[in-house]
Design an enzyme around this catalytic site. Structure first.
Site, PDB file in Angstrom:
ATOM      1  N   SER A   1       0.811  -1.216   0.000  1.00 16.29           N
ATOM      2  CA  SER A   1       0.000   0.000   0.000  1.00 16.29           C
ATOM      3  C   SER A   1       0.850   1.274   0.000  1.00 16.29           C
ATOM      4  CB  SER A   1      -0.903   0.002   1.236  1.00 16.29           C
ATOM      5  OG  SER A   1      -1.638   1.196   1.254  1.00 16.29           O
TER       6      SER A   1
ATOM      7  N   SER B   1      -0.858   4.250   0.319  1.00 19.55           N
ATOM      8  CA  SER B   1      -1.707   5.227   1.015  1.00 19.55           C
ATOM      9  C   SER B   1      -1.011   5.832   2.235  1.00 19.55           C
ATOM     10  CB  SER B   1      -3.036   4.592   1.430  1.00 19.55           C
ATOM     11  OG  SER B   1      -3.803   4.312   0.284  1.00 19.55           O
TER      12      SER B   1
ATOM     13  N   LYS C   1     -13.971  -4.543   1.825  1.00 16.25           N
ATOM     14  CA  LYS C   1     -14.838  -3.406   1.483  1.00 16.25           C
ATOM     15  C   LYS C   1     -16.331  -3.709   1.647  1.00 16.25           C
ATOM     16  CE  LYS C   1     -11.753  -0.946  -1.646  1.00 16.25           C
ATOM     17  NZ  LYS C   1     -11.532  -0.353  -2.960  1.00 16.25           N
TER      18      LYS C   1
ATOM     19  N   ASP D   1     -14.248   5.815  -3.993  1.00 18.21           N
ATOM     20  CA  ASP D   1     -13.664   5.246  -5.219  1.00 18.21           C
ATOM     21  C   ASP D   1     -14.413   5.737  -6.456  1.00 18.21           C
ATOM     22  OD1 ASP D   1     -11.596   3.745  -4.115  1.00 18.21           O
ATOM     23  OD2 ASP D   1     -12.839   1.956  -3.856  1.00 18.21           O
TER      24      ASP D   1
ATOM     25  N   ALA E   1     -14.964  -7.897 -12.274  1.00 16.97           N
ATOM     26  CA  ALA E   1     -16.259  -7.694 -11.608  1.00 16.97           C
ATOM     27  C   ALA E   1     -16.101  -7.767 -10.093  1.00 16.97           C
ATOM     28  CB  ALA E   1     -17.268  -8.733 -12.105  1.00 16.97           C
ATOM     29  N   GLY E   2     -14.914  -7.406  -9.603  1.00 18.03           N
ATOM     30  CA  GLY E   2     -14.670  -7.410  -8.164  1.00 18.03           C
ATOM     31  C   GLY E   2     -15.095  -6.084  -7.541  1.00 18.03           C
TER      32      GLY E   2
ATOM     33  N   ALA F   1     -13.495  -3.213  -7.075  1.00 14.24           N
ATOM     34  CA  ALA F   1     -13.156  -1.989  -7.819  1.00 14.24           C
ATOM     35  C   ALA F   1     -14.105  -1.817  -8.998  1.00 14.24           C
ATOM     36  CB  ALA F   1     -11.710  -2.068  -8.297  1.00 14.24           C
TER      37      ALA F   1
ATOM     38  N   ARG G   1     -13.867 -13.169 -15.724  1.00 14.36           N
ATOM     39  CA  ARG G   1     -13.501 -14.590 -15.841  1.00 14.36           C
ATOM     40  C   ARG G   1     -14.633 -15.476 -15.324  1.00 14.36           C
ATOM     41  NH1 ARG G   1      -8.494 -16.525 -12.240  1.00 14.36           N
ATOM     42  NH2 ARG G   1      -9.824 -15.592 -10.650  1.00 14.36           N
TER      43      ARG G   1
ATOM     44  N   LEU H   1      -6.674   0.229 -13.669  1.00 15.90           N
ATOM     45  CA  LEU H   1      -6.775   0.620 -12.258  1.00 15.90           C
ATOM     46  C   LEU H   1      -5.544   0.206 -11.448  1.00 15.90           C
ATOM     47  CD1 LEU H   1      -9.578   1.650 -12.703  1.00 15.90           C
ATOM     48  CD2 LEU H   1     -10.401   0.208 -10.869  1.00 15.90           C
TER      49      LEU H   1
ATOM     50  N   TYR I   1      -2.052   0.309 -10.121  1.00 16.55           N
ATOM     51  CA  TYR I   1      -1.157   1.468 -10.046  1.00 16.55           C
ATOM     52  C   TYR I   1       0.294   1.083  -9.752  1.00 16.55           C
ATOM     53  CZ  TYR I   1      -2.200   0.858  -5.105  1.00 16.55           C
ATOM     54  OH  TYR I   1      -2.375   0.315  -3.860  1.00 16.55           O
TER      55      TYR I   1
HETATM   56  N1  LIG Z   1      -6.384   2.782  -8.591  1.00 19.45           N
HETATM   57  C1  LIG Z   1      -7.161   2.614  -7.545  1.00 19.45           C
HETATM   58  O1  LIG Z   1      -7.497   3.553  -6.815  1.00 19.45           O
HETATM   59  C2  LIG Z   1      -7.691   1.263  -7.249  1.00 19.45           C
HETATM   60  C3  LIG Z   1      -8.797   1.100  -6.393  1.00 19.45           C
HETATM   61  C4  LIG Z   1      -9.270  -0.178  -6.162  1.00 19.45           C
HETATM   62  C5  LIG Z   1      -8.623  -1.270  -6.752  1.00 19.45           C
HETATM   63  N2  LIG Z   1      -7.551  -1.082  -7.562  1.00 19.45           N
HETATM   64  C6  LIG Z   1      -6.893  -2.231  -8.215  1.00 19.45           C
HETATM   65  O2  LIG Z   1      -7.862  -2.923  -8.983  1.00 19.45           O
HETATM   66  C7  LIG Z   1      -7.568  -4.313  -8.987  1.00 19.45           C
HETATM   67  C8  LIG Z   1      -8.810  -5.110  -8.584  1.00 19.45           C
HETATM   68  O3  LIG Z   1      -9.151  -4.805  -7.246  1.00 19.45           O
HETATM   69  P1  LIG Z   1     -10.507  -5.367  -6.583  1.00 19.45           P
HETATM   70  O4  LIG Z   1     -10.638  -4.696  -5.283  1.00 19.45           O
HETATM   71  O5  LIG Z   1     -11.636  -5.303  -7.532  1.00 19.45           O
HETATM   72  O6  LIG Z   1     -10.096  -6.922  -6.380  1.00 19.45           O
HETATM   73  P2  LIG Z   1     -11.088  -8.160  -6.301  1.00 19.45           P
HETATM   74  O7  LIG Z   1     -12.393  -7.777  -5.717  1.00 19.45           O
HETATM   75  O8  LIG Z   1     -10.265  -9.247  -5.664  1.00 19.45           O
HETATM   76  O9  LIG Z   1     -11.359  -8.559  -7.851  1.00 19.45           O
HETATM   77  C9  LIG Z   1     -10.340  -9.097  -8.651  1.00 19.45           C
HETATM   78  C10 LIG Z   1     -10.789  -9.163 -10.105  1.00 19.45           C
HETATM   79  O10 LIG Z   1      -9.689  -9.660 -10.899  1.00 19.45           O
HETATM   80  C11 LIG Z   1     -10.110 -10.834 -11.606  1.00 19.45           C
HETATM   81  N3  LIG Z   1      -8.992 -11.764 -11.749  1.00 19.45           N
HETATM   82  C12 LIG Z   1      -8.089 -12.112 -10.798  1.00 19.45           C
HETATM   83  N4  LIG Z   1      -7.215 -13.015 -11.315  1.00 19.45           N
HETATM   84  C13 LIG Z   1      -7.588 -13.228 -12.610  1.00 19.45           C
HETATM   85  C14 LIG Z   1      -7.084 -14.037 -13.667  1.00 19.45           C
HETATM   86  N5  LIG Z   1      -6.018 -14.836 -13.497  1.00 19.45           N
HETATM   87  N6  LIG Z   1      -7.716 -14.006 -14.867  1.00 19.45           N
HETATM   88  C15 LIG Z   1      -8.786 -13.205 -15.057  1.00 19.45           C
HETATM   89  N7  LIG Z   1      -9.321 -12.407 -14.101  1.00 19.45           N
HETATM   90  C16 LIG Z   1      -8.720 -12.427 -12.888  1.00 19.45           C
HETATM   91  C17 LIG Z   1     -11.225 -11.408 -10.762  1.00 19.45           C
HETATM   92  O11 LIG Z   1     -12.007 -12.279 -11.548  1.00 19.45           O
HETATM   93  P3  LIG Z   1     -12.906 -13.444 -10.845  1.00 19.45           P
HETATM   94  O12 LIG Z   1     -14.135 -12.782 -10.343  1.00 19.45           O
HETATM   95  O13 LIG Z   1     -13.180 -14.402 -11.973  1.00 19.45           O
HETATM   96  O14 LIG Z   1     -12.047 -14.030  -9.750  1.00 19.45           O
HETATM   97  C18 LIG Z   1     -11.969 -10.117 -10.351  1.00 19.45           C
HETATM   98  O15 LIG Z   1     -12.748  -9.647 -11.416  1.00 19.45           O
HETATM   99  C19 LIG Z   1      -6.387  -4.497  -8.030  1.00 19.45           C
HETATM  100  O16 LIG Z   1      -5.207  -4.570  -8.804  1.00 19.45           O
HETATM  101  C20 LIG Z   1      -6.378  -3.240  -7.202  1.00 19.45           C
HETATM  102  O17 LIG Z   1      -5.093  -2.879  -6.755  1.00 19.45           O
HETATM  103  C21 LIG Z   1      -7.080   0.164  -7.824  1.00 19.45           C
END
Ligand SMILES: NC(=O)c1ccc[n+]([C@@H]2O[C@H](COP(=O)([O-])OP(=O)(O)OC[C@H]3O[C@@H](n4cnc5c(N)ncnc54)[C@H](OP(=O)(O)O)[C@@H]3O)[C@@H](O)[C@H]2O)c1
Length: 282
Positions: A14, A16, A65, A101, A127-128, A130, A151, A225, A227
């Protein structure tokens, strides 16, 4: 001394703490931004700790979250609609949960990406947690077309089951599976392509990207997204393909700036926060 913390697990990457501390120091506030690394079974205890007088609030990140919601007194802003909280702050005795966010994503896309989503075609990969904020932000900004590719297709369907109801007349939303052959027709005419998967993140997924380079729409804004690293493999390929690109750092800083103002009542020194975040990432 007062404290603000970030709650998540794991938290070793992190940034932050660095840019939030820079903002606290800029205003000469007697406060430290600290890491409250918390496993799921300790989440309620960590949230209870925020109620102590010396604590001003917290950021919440992966994987808490959504699960943090039952431990708060109420939700406001975009949090009830999105179903996820990334900021906890206090008003009187109450612990409130909100979602900055959505604001962070829109500020980044509009101010830094110079892109206005209204009336455009957007594709969101992932679809997580973020993706929830991003999809809600894009629907509220009145994109004309939005596809969510994941996925696990059930997760994308469930996301749109919750958020699709915010789409109005003339807005088309759909979910698809994250597969190159399926994405090819969906990406035709795409104006904005957003990676909300964790593919490309520093660590074991760093050399992966969500689709083959040949599918990157060269006329689109390609927004990752992730970073860390500042330029992911996906963005590098998008740049090579001739697309405009945007990394995840501006969203991170803007969501943090909105949170800072809720915790402290002071104007966030956004430039200082950007500078600190950039130097922390090297
Ligand atoms: N810039 C920013 O301010 C900010 C804010 C929030 C998050 N982020 C970044 O956004 C990313 C996602 O965060 P999140 O909170 O949404 O995480 P999350 O809830 O764990 O979701 C992860 C996502 O990635 C997919 N994924 C993971 N491994 C995969 C693979 N091998 N092949 C295909 N899809 C895969 C997952 O698909 P499944 O559903 O199929 O598992 C899901 O859609 C992270 O890298 C995080 O650091 C950035």
């Amino acid at each position: 001394m007062n404290y603000i913390g970030i709650i998540g697990y794991p938290l070793s990457h992190s940034v932050s703490p660095v840019f939030q501390q820079a903002a606290l120091d800029y205003h000469r506030l007697d406060a430290r931004y600290v890491v409250w690394e918390t496993r799921e079974d300790r989440l309620e205890d960590t949230v209870r700790k925020i109620r102590r007088e010396e604590n001003w609030g917290a950021n919440v990140t992966v994987p808490h979250k959504e699960r943090v919601i039952p431990f708060l007194d109420s939700l406001d802003g975009d949090a009830p609609a999105v179903g996820a909280v990334n900021v906890i702050y206090k008003r009187g005795e109450k612990l409130l949960g909100t979602n900055t966010d959505v604001y962070g994503f829109l500020q980044a896309v509009e101010q830094v990406g110079k892109f206005t989503p209204g009336g455009k075609r957007a594709v969101v990969l992932g679809a997580g947690g973020a993706a929830r904020a991003v999809v809600y932000a894009l629907i509220k900004s009145r994109v004309a077309f939005l596809a969510v590719a994941n996925r696990s297709p059930l997760r994308a369907e469930s996301l749109l089951g919750d958020l699709g109801r915010f789409a109005g007349k003339g807005q088309e939303v759909m979910s698809v599976v994250l597969q190159d052959a399926v994405l090819e027709p969906v990406l035709r005419g795409c104006d904005l392509l957003v990676n909300c998967t964790s593919l490309g993140m520093k660590g074991s997924q760093q050399d992966q990207m969500p689709l083959i380079p040949g599918l990157i729409p060269k006329d689109a804004l390609v927004y990752d997204l992730v970073y860390n690293p500042a330029e992911t493999l996906f963005l590098r390929e998008a740049r090579k393909a001739g697309a405009r690109t945007l990394g995840g750092l501006p969203m991170l800083v803007y969501q943090g700036a909105a949170a800072f103002e809720l915790w402290t009542g002071k104007k966030a020194p956004v430039d200082i926060m950007f500078e600190a975040a950039r130097s922390a990432l090297g």
